[in-house]
Design an enzyme around this catalytic site. Structure first.
Site, mmCIF file in Angstrom:
data_model
loop_
_atom_site.group_PDB
_atom_site.id
_atom_site.type_symbol
_atom_site.label_atom_id
_atom_site.label_comp_id
_atom_site.label_asym_id
_atom_site.label_seq_id
_atom_site.Cartn_x
_atom_site.Cartn_y
_atom_site.Cartn_z
ATOM 1 N N HIS A 23 -74.665 30.624 121.972
ATOM 2 C CA HIS A 23 -73.407 31.301 122.321
ATOM 3 C C HIS A 23 -72.239 30.318 122.233
ATOM 4 O O HIS A 23 -72.386 29.137 122.557
ATOM 5 C CB HIS A 23 -73.481 31.888 123.735
ATOM 6 N N HIS A 37 -61.794 28.906 123.383
ATOM 7 C CA HIS A 37 -60.578 29.255 124.133
ATOM 8 C C HIS A 37 -59.761 30.305 123.387
ATOM 9 O O HIS A 37 -59.397 30.121 122.227
ATOM 10 C CB HIS A 37 -59.746 27.995 124.358
ATOM 11 N N CYS A 78 -54.270 24.242 128.649
ATOM 12 C CA CYS A 78 -55.347 25.234 128.671
ATOM 13 C C CYS A 78 -56.741 24.615 128.734
ATOM 14 O O CYS A 78 -57.713 25.325 128.975
ATOM 15 C CB CYS A 78 -55.244 26.138 127.439
ATOM 16 N N HIS A 99 -58.865 13.019 123.649
ATOM 17 C CA HIS A 99 -57.427 12.967 123.932
ATOM 18 C C HIS A 99 -56.709 12.315 122.753
ATOM 19 O O HIS A 99 -56.964 11.164 122.416
ATOM 20 C CB HIS A 99 -57.172 12.163 125.214
ATOM 21 N N HIS A 156 -58.189 40.238 123.217
ATOM 22 C CA HIS A 156 -57.720 41.622 123.101
ATOM 23 C C HIS A 156 -57.530 42.273 124.460
ATOM 24 O O HIS A 156 -56.526 42.934 124.714
ATOM 25 C CB HIS A 156 -58.719 42.426 122.263
ATOM 26 N N ASN A 203 -54.155 35.610 126.467
ATOM 27 C CA ASN A 203 -54.426 34.187 126.693
ATOM 28 C C ASN A 203 -54.228 33.898 128.178
ATOM 29 O O ASN A 203 -53.094 33.787 128.658
ATOM 30 C CB ASN A 203 -53.484 33.340 125.837
#
Length: 493
Positions: free
Chosen positions: A384, A388, A221, A300, A417, A421
């Protein structure tokens, strides 16, 4: 009774005063010095000023050498300075109504597909009740079949619908022509056909034969921000270029049809989605671009075995392929986030927050190791936050760790919502939510945070480049007035 000093109004103003003083310390030092010098000059008479001027001897050789040195230093500085990268615009795919999966539909299909395993059905229902997803998320057409029919042709059809729709919308917004695209990057973690998805885009839009194309897979993702980082690096060595990035996840071939609980979880969370982004390093795009890229920081944790295996594609005992999510996922994500913000903090935090963190660190090392560590206030660095939308637990954990308000994580919760995802593209639905609410202003700073298999935590920092008009199209067009909505802890099904 003593007052609670931590929540005292007076202490709040002391902290605000401290932040203002430290963040503007250079200004506070320079102004008195300049004032003192100006007063001294004003006290001198005209004859004294003339005497000082005449006492300064100028040599033509010195002047030429000094001028050459200044020009040489300025040239080296501007040539070595990285090119500015601008986000001209972006577009998100909005699934059609026929692809929506209300809770009742999802559970009915689960009961029919898993009729021999009622415990797995019950498990999915409990996950869905606590997921934070709404009734309007979407799954591709083949997953609506009973049983699902995830063929290669169906997966390609989904990829074409999502990717081409997002690119068409972006081209309409930016009025860019296919021949003007110099760099193409497509990221899709789990569906990697031959020819590649990037080749599919080249074929559809008849892009130039010398285009620099990349196809990223298996990166989870967080691959959307990896694509941004790759585009930035390529744009540094190719002046006057446009980069088209496509971020998506193809659901059709990856819908798990077994009964292993750890592998059923993605079925409840992942939904259709995709985004197309146009980056540019052209000076002519500086004024029309929405955002300017400031930093990309990648972390990573793949060197650790637990982190490497916590999100993995594998077969269950019956030979059915799915994504296995480890129970240690949130702990590993927290460690990756800690490493990432340790790197990003010095780049973005104001001096006041860095000093407080340093003093606390020294105090714990020298005086008392039990002192509570100071968590920097990242709200001082950003207006802001786009976290994810991997799941309710992910958003809750980041809100707690970064001490964010409900408004700061509103875009992430509402995206989860409304769309579920959508993997690497979720960050762009969140950014569009902020714009659709009319909250984005020129100069605002945005922090995008994403997690991915491997295990990775990546961040991108953007600065709003101009006044953003409230969009009249996009994925939130027909529902933004209904949001934000209250999301209960448990939705009883």
């Amino acid at each position: 009774m003593l007052p609670k000093f931590s929540t005292s109004v007076k202490l709040k103003y002391v902290k605000l005063g401290y932040q203002y003083l430290v963040n503007h310390i250079v200004t506070f030092l320079i102004i008195p010095i300049m004032a003192a010098v100006s007063i001294k000059i004003l006290k001198l008479g005209p004859e004294e000023i003339l005497t000082i001027w005449n006492s300064v001897h100028f040599d033509i050789v010195q002047i030429l050498c000094s001028s050459f040195l200044v020009i040489f230093i300025a040239t080296v500085y501007f040539m070595s300075k990285p090119r500015s990268i601008y986000l001209v615009d972006y577009a998100c795919y909005k699934p059609p109504i026929m692809c929506r999966v209300p809770f009742s539909t999802f559970m009915e299909h689960s009961r029919l597909n898993l009729k021999d395993n009622p415990k797995s059905v019950e498990f999915q229902m409990r996950i869905l009740e606590r997921s934070g997803l709404g009734e309007e998320t979407s799954l591709p057409p083949e997953i609506h079949c009973i049983p699902p029919n995830p063929t290669m042709e169906a997966a390609r059809n989904e990829a074409e619908i999502v990717i081409f729709s997002a690119i068409d919308s972006l081209m309409q917004k930016t009025r860019i022509k296919p021949k003007d695209i110099d760099i193409l990057i497509v990221n899709c973690s789990l569906f990697s056909p031959t020819p590649s998805l990037s080749a599919m885009v080249v074929n559809k839009y008849k892009l130039r034969s010398n285009i620099k194309s990349f196809n990223l897979s298996g990166m989870g993702c967080s691959a959307g921000l990896i694509s941004i980082d790759l585009a930035r690096d390529v744009l540094q060595v190719h002046p006057n270029s446009n980069a088209l990035i496509v971020s998506t996840e193809i659901i059709t071939p990856n819908y798990y049809q077994g009964s292993e609980r750890a592998m059923l979880l993605p079925n409840c969370l992942f939904r259709m989605g995709g985004a197309a982004i146009l980056l540019s390093n052209k000076r002519g795009d500086r004024n029309r671009a929405k955002y300017k890229l400031v930093h990309v920081v990648r972390t990573h944790k793949g060197g650790d075995d637990k982190a490497y295996k916590c999100v993995s594609e594998q077969e269950d005992p019956q030979g059915k392929v799915g994504i296995n999510l480890s129970k240690d996922l949130m702990i590993i994500a927290g460690e990756a986030l800690k490493s990432n913000i340790t790197t990003i903090g010095p780049l973005v935090l104001p001096a006041s927050e860095q000093l407080l963190f340093l003093f606390t660190l020294i105090g714990r090392k020298i005086f008392n190791p039990k002192w509570k560590p100071y968590i920097p206030d990242f709200k001082q660095a950003f207006e802001h936050f786009c976290i994810h939308a991997g799941g309710r637990a992910v958003i809750d954990e980041l809100q707690r760790n970064l001490q964010l308000s409900a408004e700061h994580v509103e875009a992430s919760r509402m995206t989860l919502h409304r769309f579920g995802n959508t993997s690497s593209s979720s960050l762009w639905y969140e950014l569009n939510y902020i714009e659709a609410k009319g909250r984005m202003k020129k100069g605002d700073r945005i922090w995008q945070i994403a997690f991915g298999s491997g295990f990775k935590c990546n961040s991108a920092i953007w600065k709003c480049n101009r006044r953003i008009k409230t969009p009249t199209d996009g994925p939130w067009q027909d529902c933004i007035d209904r949001y934000p909505v209250h999301i209960p802890e448990i939705v009883k099904l």
